[in-house]
Design a protein around this motif. Structure first.
Motif, PDB file in Angstrom:
ATOM      1  N   VAL A  72     -42.440  12.684 -23.249  1.00  0.00           N
ATOM      2  CA  VAL A  72     -41.897  13.203 -24.883  1.00  0.00           C
ATOM      3  C   VAL A  72     -40.555  14.777 -24.784  1.00  0.00           C
ATOM      4  CG1 VAL A  72     -42.300  14.284 -27.023  1.00  0.00           C
ATOM      5  CG2 VAL A  72     -44.357  12.881 -25.835  1.00  0.00           C
ATOM      6  N   SER A  73     -39.241  14.083 -25.605  1.00  0.00           N
ATOM      7  CA  SER A  73     -38.237  15.238 -25.832  1.00  0.00           C
ATOM      8  C   SER A  73     -38.526  15.649 -26.928  1.00  0.00           C
ATOM      9  CB  SER A  73     -37.232  15.049 -24.827  1.00  0.00           C
ATOM     10  OG  SER A  73     -36.386  15.684 -25.275  1.00  0.00           O
ATOM     11  N   PHE A  74     -39.273  16.745 -27.053  1.00  0.00           N
ATOM     12  CA  PHE A  74     -38.780  18.292 -28.314  1.00  0.00           C
ATOM     13  C   PHE A  74     -38.189  19.383 -28.913  1.00  0.00           C
ATOM     14  CE2 PHE A  74     -41.467  20.949 -30.715  1.00  0.00           C
ATOM     15  CZ  PHE A  74     -41.746  20.179 -32.892  1.00  0.00           C
ATOM     16  N   THR A  75     -37.751  18.934 -30.212  1.00  0.00           N
ATOM     17  CA  THR A  75     -37.122  20.282 -30.217  1.00  0.00           C
ATOM     18  C   THR A  75     -37.702  20.239 -31.119  1.00  0.00           C
ATOM     19  OG1 THR A  75     -35.033  20.201 -29.759  1.00  0.00           O
ATOM     20  CG2 THR A  75     -34.671  21.012 -31.238  1.00  0.00           C
ATOM     21  N   GLY A  76     -38.120  22.305 -31.753  1.00  0.00           N
ATOM     22  CA  GLY A  76     -38.267  22.104 -33.135  1.00  0.00           C
ATOM     23  C   GLY A  76     -39.487  23.549 -33.059  1.00  0.00           C
ATOM     24  N   SER A  77     -40.380  23.778 -33.728  1.00  0.00           N
ATOM     25  CA  SER A  77     -40.899  24.766 -33.901  1.00  0.00           C
ATOM     26  C   SER A  77     -41.645  25.811 -32.343  1.00  0.00           C
ATOM     27  CB  SER A  77     -42.083  25.078 -35.102  1.00  0.00           C
ATOM     28  OG  SER A  77     -43.560  24.501 -34.715  1.00  0.00           O
ATOM     29  N   THR A  78     -41.726  26.499 -32.376  1.00  0.00           N
ATOM     30  CA  THR A  78     -43.166  27.117 -31.548  1.00  0.00           C
ATOM     31  C   THR A  78     -44.637  26.467 -31.336  1.00  0.00           C
ATOM     32  OG1 THR A  78     -41.554  28.869 -30.519  1.00  0.00           O
ATOM     33  CG2 THR A  78     -43.810  28.209 -29.854  1.00  0.00           C
ATOM     34  N   ALA A  79     -45.524  26.058 -32.516  1.00  0.00           N
ATOM     35  CA  ALA A  79     -46.471  25.768 -32.925  1.00  0.00           C
ATOM     36  C   ALA A  79     -46.356  24.273 -32.338  1.00  0.00           C
ATOM     37  CB  ALA A  79     -46.629  26.106 -34.464  1.00  0.00           C
ATOM     38  N   VAL A  80     -45.587  23.809 -33.837  1.00  0.00           N
ATOM     39  CA  VAL A  80     -45.957  22.206 -33.157  1.00  0.00           C
ATOM     40  C   VAL A  80     -45.677  21.903 -31.615  1.00  0.00           C
ATOM     41  CG1 VAL A  80     -44.715  20.045 -33.624  1.00  0.00           C
ATOM     42  CG2 VAL A  80     -44.839  21.819 -35.190  1.00  0.00           C
ATOM     43  N   GLY A  81     -44.745  22.685 -30.943  1.00  0.00           N
ATOM     44  CA  GLY A  81     -44.158  22.650 -29.469  1.00  0.00           C
ATOM     45  C   GLY A  81     -45.892  22.589 -28.612  1.00  0.00           C
ATOM     46  N   ARG A  82     -46.235  24.171 -29.177  1.00  0.00           N
ATOM     47  CA  ARG A  82     -47.559  24.302 -28.588  1.00  0.00           C
ATOM     48  C   ARG A  82     -48.993  22.646 -28.279  1.00  0.00           C
ATOM     49  NH1 ARG A  82     -49.075  28.194 -30.573  1.00  0.00           N
ATOM     50  NH2 ARG A  82     -47.923  29.787 -29.465  1.00  0.00           N
ATOM     51  N   ARG A  83     -48.505  21.990 -29.616  1.00  0.00           N
ATOM     52  CA  ARG A  83     -49.638  21.304 -30.014  1.00  0.00           C
ATOM     53  C   ARG A  83     -48.556  19.948 -29.236  1.00  0.00           C
ATOM     54  NH1 ARG A  83     -54.704  18.707 -30.769  1.00  0.00           N
ATOM     55  NH2 ARG A  83     -54.506  16.767 -31.974  1.00  0.00           N
ATOM     56  N   ILE A  84     -48.324  20.001 -28.637  1.00  0.00           N
ATOM     57  CA  ILE A  84     -47.243  18.877 -27.964  1.00  0.00           C
ATOM     58  C   ILE A  84     -47.385  19.258 -26.437  1.00  0.00           C
ATOM     59  CG2 ILE A  84     -45.060  17.460 -27.286  1.00  0.00           C
ATOM     60  CD1 ILE A  84     -44.016  17.847 -30.204  1.00  0.00           C
ATOM     61  N   GLY A  85     -46.838  19.956 -26.352  1.00  0.00           N
ATOM     62  CA  GLY A  85     -47.569  20.256 -24.629  1.00  0.00           C
ATOM     63  C   GLY A  85     -49.255  20.405 -24.452  1.00  0.00           C
ATOM     64  N   GLU A  86     -50.371  20.633 -25.219  1.00  0.00           N
ATOM     65  CA  GLU A  86     -51.027  19.975 -25.091  1.00  0.00           C
ATOM     66  C   GLU A  86     -51.740  18.493 -24.938  1.00  0.00           C
ATOM     67  OE1 GLU A  86     -53.453  22.268 -28.248  1.00  0.00           O
ATOM     68  OE2 GLU A  86     -52.699  24.008 -28.083  1.00  0.00           O
ATOM     69  N   LEU A  87     -50.976  17.931 -25.845  1.00  0.00           N
ATOM     70  CA  LEU A  87     -51.606  16.197 -25.437  1.00  0.00           C
ATOM     71  C   LEU A  87     -50.596  16.003 -24.608  1.00  0.00           C
ATOM     72  CD1 LEU A  87     -50.834  15.591 -29.619  1.00  0.00           C
ATOM     73  CD2 LEU A  87     -52.850  15.515 -28.661  1.00  0.00           C
TER      74      LEU A  87
END
Length: 482
Positions: free
Chosen positions: A225-240
């Motif tokens: 997964v490669s994501f660019t966006g907010s830290t809040a959403v990034g934290r969720r993606i990192g958890e998943l």
């Protein structure tokens, strides 16, 4: 009104699974300018299946890197041929002034594809070395697999390029999820990919919302997964991704500082760059240099020069060539920025310029370019990413204090140092805890060098030859001794 009825899945235009659509609204006029299908979980599943098949059974991952690079170069050429069309569409859906879109939105995206087509020729795809016990060791970089690329609304074509170009050169296959706020350009990108001859299955482009993004992140067919966006959403993606041991790159928020050293020559050009570093694209840039740190002995001089420059910025119709700042991308984003403007006033910052909505614009999600002085580093407007046309100015006492203030942030994405002595500027830059630092420039990102952040600004790097590694796995082959 641009209307699209089909989705680009597996390299073909196909009917969507449902009749749900995304209505794209102009941030300048608040009227609809386009409608596209909203990709469902089923559509995303089809895209991942196509990417999985193309990676597991197709020729793409096994092609020589030079052949993949040629395809990326053709994609760059196809974008170049449609540059004006891309610029018009992105101005309409993002609100970037048309006089800036050819570079800010399109030119740098095309440049990324061109750069990766060049990088592939010299990239060390395989290295051979002597092992510890006399064996020959071959270390290969092989494509990571199926990539889910999730991009934001502010510079969507450019960020798509930062993910697509290295992934394609590396031999990965990609499912790209454009944002629901600004999806129109992505259909033009799909047409360019077809013109470039990107093989079937290698690229799918499916606009979808937050639920679609999470579906992709959780999908068992996705390797990276490669994501660019907010830290809040990034934290969720990192958890998943952590839960599933799935690779991820996260390019997240920033609250970047520009340090003016005491010897800086405050020319009109320098002032213009300082303002542009905070205000370009109405401040909707992750590397925005929104915190300005100024020596106390020159504080009044700098604030006065900035006030004049910020006050002279023209806000209005993004298609007007005289416009410097367009609207914010959505009504929700404007409300968020206005909340920070109120917080700045409430906490005691001195409002020098702006602070509200332009009085002569009764339609559109506009905010005045705003300058706050006497900003305490503990204030909300000095600590949180505003993502709007807001510049704060804070005095400092000596060089070490400036460095400490710059580093006093949860983020670590970008920074800048301004000085009459570039060697001194570089020495200060080495003490700043951010992924990129520019000396005497408000453009810290260079497509030939790695880009990414420390701390809560993300994990991993994009751009430059180093960006290819994010889309590869290292494989070691130990050969017999002798």
């Amino acid at each position: 009104m641009l209307t699209h009825e089909l989705l680009f899945v597996g390299g073909r235009w196909t009917a969507p699974d449902s009749d749900e659509t995304i209505e794209v609204v102009s941030p300048a006029t608040e009227t609809p300018i386009g409608r596209v299908p909203l990709g469902s979980a089923t559509d995303l599943d089809r895209a991942v299946t196509a990417a999985r098949t193309a990676f597991d059974s197709g020729p793409w991952p096994a092609l020589p890197p030079a052949e993949r690079a040629e395809a990326v170069a053709r994609l760059a050429a196809a974008i170049r041929a449609r540059a004006d069309e891309f610029a018009d569409i992105l101005t309409g859906e993002v609100g970037t002034p048309r006089k800036l879109s050819p570079f800010v939105q399109v030119g740098i995206a095309r440049g990324v594809f061109d750069a990766y087509a060049r990088f592939a020729a010299d990239y060390p795809w395989s290295k051979t070395r002597k092992g510890a016990r006399g064996a020959t060791v071959r270390v290969r970089q092989v494509p990571v697999g199926v990539v889910a690329a999730i991009v934001p609304w502010n510079t969507p074509l450019f960020v798509s390029a930062l993910k697509l170009a290295p992934a394609l050169v590396a031999g990965a296959t990609v499912v790209l999820k454009p944002p629901v706020e600004t999806p129109l350009h992505s259909f033009l990108l799909a047409e360019a990919a077809m013109e470039a001859g990107i093989p079937e299955g290698v690229l799918s482009i499916v606009p979808s919302g937050a639920e679609g993004g999470e579906h992709l992140v959780r999908h068992p067919g996705v390797d990276k997964v490669s994501f660019t966006g907010s830290t809040a959403v990034g934290r969720r993606i990192g958890e998943l991704c952590g839960n599933d041991v799935r690779r991820c790159t996260l390019e997240l928020g920033g609250k970047s500082a520009a340090i003016l050293l005491d010897d800086v020559d405050l020319t009109p050009a320098v002032v213009g760059q300082l303002v542009g570093g905070a205000m370009t694209n109405s401040g909707q840039v992750c590397t925005s240099l929104s915190r300005l740190l100024v020596p106390r002995e020159r504080y009044d001089e700098v604030v006065g020069a900035l006030a004049e420059a910020v006050g002279a910025l023209r806000v209005g119709d993004p298609y007007d060539q005289a416009t410097d700042l367009g609207p914010l991308v959505t009504e929700r984003q404007r409300a968020r920025v206005e909340g920070y403007l109120a917080a700045g006033r409430d906490e005691g910052a001195r409002l020098v310029v702006g602070g509200g909505r332009p009085k002569d614009l009764d339609r559109g999600w506009y905010v005045e370019p705003t300058l706050f002085a006497d900003v305490d580093p503990k204030m909300v407007i000095a600590r949180e990413e505003i993502f709007g046309p807001v510049l704060t100015v804070t005095p400092y006492e000596g060089e070490q204090d400036a460095v400490d203030l710059a580093n006093d942030s949860d983020y670590g994405l970008a920074g800048a140092v301004w000085t009459a002595d570039p060697a001194r500027g570089e020495a200060v830059a080495t003490r700043i805890r951010t992924g990129v630092v520019a000396v005497n420039s408000s453009a810290p990102l260079d497509m030939c060098a790695p880009f990414g952040g420390f701390k809560r600004s993300g994990i991993g790097r994009e751009s430059g030859p180093e960006g290819i590694s994010a889309y590869t796995e290292f494989q070691t082959i130990v050969l017999p001794a002798g």
